[in-house]
Design a protein around this motif. Sequence first.
Motif, short mmCIF file in Angstrom:
data_model
loop_
_atom_site.label_atom_id
_atom_site.label_comp_id
_atom_site.label_asym_id
_atom_site.label_seq_id
_atom_site.Cartn_x
_atom_site.Cartn_y
_atom_site.Cartn_z
N VAL A 34 -16.41 -6.71 1.34
CA VAL A 34 -15.41 -7.03 2.49
C VAL A 34 -14.33 -7.95 2.03
N LEU A 35 -14.71 -8.72 0.98
CA LEU A 35 -13.79 -9.50 0.40
C LEU A 35 -12.70 -8.80 -0.53
N TYR A 36 -13.25 -7.90 -1.41
CA TYR A 36 -12.58 -7.43 -2.26
C TYR A 36 -11.78 -6.29 -1.90
N ILE A 37 -12.09 -5.65 -0.58
CA ILE A 37 -11.50 -4.55 -0.16
C ILE A 37 -10.16 -4.86 0.11
N SER A 38 -9.68 -6.03 0.77
CA SER A 38 -8.67 -6.31 0.85
C SER A 38 -7.40 -6.27 -0.29
N TYR A 39 -7.82 -6.28 -1.58
CA TYR A 39 -6.86 -5.88 -2.55
C TYR A 39 -6.07 -4.39 -2.29
N PRO A 40 -7.04 -3.46 -2.18
CA PRO A 40 -6.27 -1.99 -2.30
C PRO A 40 -5.66 -1.78 -1.01
N ILE A 41 -6.06 -2.19 0.22
CA ILE A 41 -5.61 -2.24 1.46
C ILE A 41 -3.89 -2.83 1.54
N SER A 42 -4.05 -4.10 0.95
CA SER A 42 -2.86 -4.80 0.81
C SER A 42 -1.83 -4.05 -0.02
N TRP A 43 -2.18 -3.40 -1.18
CA TRP A 43 -1.44 -2.70 -2.16
C TRP A 43 -0.70 -1.51 -1.42
N THR A 44 -1.60 -0.83 -0.65
CA THR A 44 -1.25 0.41 -0.07
C THR A 44 -0.21 0.15 1.08
N LEU A 45 -0.33 -0.93 1.74
CA LEU A 45 0.80 -1.24 2.93
C LEU A 45 2.16 -1.68 2.27
N THR A 46 1.82 -2.66 1.14
CA THR A 46 3.19 -3.15 0.30
C THR A 46 3.70 -1.92 -0.30
N LEU A 47 3.23 -1.05 -0.85
CA LEU A 47 3.86 0.24 -1.56
C LEU A 47 4.64 1.05 -0.72
N SER A 48 3.93 0.92 0.65
CA SER A 48 4.57 2.13 1.65
C SER A 48 6.04 1.30 2.07
N THR A 49 5.82 0.15 2.05
CA THR A 49 7.05 -0.55 2.75
C THR A 49 8.22 -0.44 1.60
N TYR A 50 7.66 -0.86 0.30
CA TYR A 50 8.88 -0.52 -0.79
C TYR A 50 9.39 0.81 -1.12
N LEU A 51 8.78 1.63 -0.52
CA LEU A 51 9.11 3.31 -0.68
C LEU A 51 10.20 3.26 0.14
N VAL A 52 10.19 3.05 1.54
CA VAL A 52 11.28 2.78 2.44
C VAL A 52 12.35 1.92 2.08
N CYS A 53 12.33 0.83 1.53
CA CYS A 53 13.12 -0.11 1.20
C CYS A 53 14.02 0.59 -0.08
N TYR A 54 13.43 1.28 -1.01
CA TYR A 54 14.13 1.74 -2.01
C TYR A 54 15.10 2.66 -1.47
N PHE A 55 14.95 3.74 -0.68
CA PHE A 55 15.71 4.77 -0.33
C PHE A 55 16.96 4.12 0.51
N PHE A 56 16.70 3.20 1.37
CA PHE A 56 17.74 2.27 2.06
C PHE A 56 18.76 1.86 1.33
N ILE A 57 17.97 1.15 0.12
CA ILE A 57 18.91 0.28 -0.90
C ILE A 57 19.71 1.49 -1.70
N ARG A 58 19.12 2.32 -2.19
CA ARG A 58 19.89 3.36 -2.73
C ARG A 58 21.07 3.93 -2.12
N ARG A 59 21.16 4.20 -0.90
CA ARG A 59 22.14 4.56 -0.16
C ARG A 59 23.32 3.71 -0.04
#
Length: 454
Positions: free
Chosen positions: A419-444
């Motif tokens: 339960v302690l370790y699973i917080s890593y991949p979950i947090s990576w996925t959430l952060t990556l999804s946010t970065y993806l959206v941010c990049y397209f806004f910044i690109r425009r």
Amino acid sequence: MGLKKSYEIDMCNGPLLSRILLFAFPLVCSGVLQLLFNAADIIIVGRYTGSQSMAAVGSTSSLIGLLVNFFIGISVGANVLIARFCGGNEYDDAQETVQTSLVTALIGGCILSVIGIAGARSMLEWMATPSDVIEEAILYMRLYFLGMPATLIYNFGAAILRAIGDTRRPLYFLLFSGAANVACDLFFIMHLKWGVAGAAGATVIAQIISAILIVYCLTQTDGMCHVDLKHIRFYSQKFIRIMQIGLPAGLQSVIFNISNVLIQSSVNSFGATVVAGNTAAYNLEGFVYIAMNAIYQTTLSFTSQNFGAKKFHRIDQILIRCAVLVSILGLVLGNGLYLLGKPLLSIYSDEAIVIQYGLTRLSVIAVGYFICGLMDVFAGTIRGLGYSILPMIVSLVGACAFRILWIFTVFQWHRSLFVLYISYPISWTLTLSTYLVCYFFIRRKTFPKKEIAA
């Protein structure tokens, strides 16, 4: 002159993939060597002084990372700024930034030494370091931080060389200093029986050697990154610009490491045997991360130079190629690490229970490590475009806040390592999804309309 120029890579012209690979490969090798030499400390300590001493060294890793990575994050500001000036052929600005970077490294290293030495006991007690290893951990940490000025000078110097496409000479310097590290480890620990003090002393000697070599290299380098020690100066305006980019990057590293320190504290609560297994697995994972981080550094330098040269059409291409490369690296190395986990962990310890605890960590974190690599590549692209505060905010929410919330809620309800370790991949996925959206806004917002249309 021609020989010296051959170390540099033209990031703004010609095919991208071959140049990205040429730039990234020495970075991967440098990172792997650095980890091998760090692993030598842990392996030699574990083999010749026991798992308790290995746990003492390992219990400091997250805390050292928290403090050191803040300043290494600031070096990202120097890398981005110098790369941008080099891409735009702005000689005077590049020179002033190089000189300011080295002065910043020296002063920052001295500050870090004072913090590490004076605060070692308080910080390790705050992390709930087991009582049977804390005294050795304090000794290791205090000696380790004596070498901080040299550590930061090397890292800032390597960032300067990366800005002009030179990743090979830092590799050579690491190879030499790392060999000295291992030789000193063997002599101090096996022959003189100095234990964790010997491991720390060997690291400090290696840090000093690498700093001397990188400074000498910069004094012998022609062009925008040449350093004349007699005329080195601190330029406040360039320092401010370095900090505008580097400070958020440094804070982002701190944010990630705060959550890692909290997780390390939670691991510490399970006892010294779990800490030893976690330490071995964490050290092995570092080889995967450092390979992926080389692609992040590549993304950062290539994006910065092409942005400085106003070659916007190449930036999307850089991102796509680096994302594919980091995914391949993360999947192959992460899954390979888990499949070979038992024999690899046995290098660190021959205790079956320690190996089993190490495998528990690898089964959760190493397998999904490629997500972390993708997250870093998007962060590197955004930072290379000059947006450094945004990645910090995204990391604050996606990594730090989420993991802290997880530790104080879900982990408290189900206190297990999984339960302690699973917080890593979950947090990576959430952060990556946010970065993806941010990049397209910044690109425009950043790219000319004709480039967006293309």
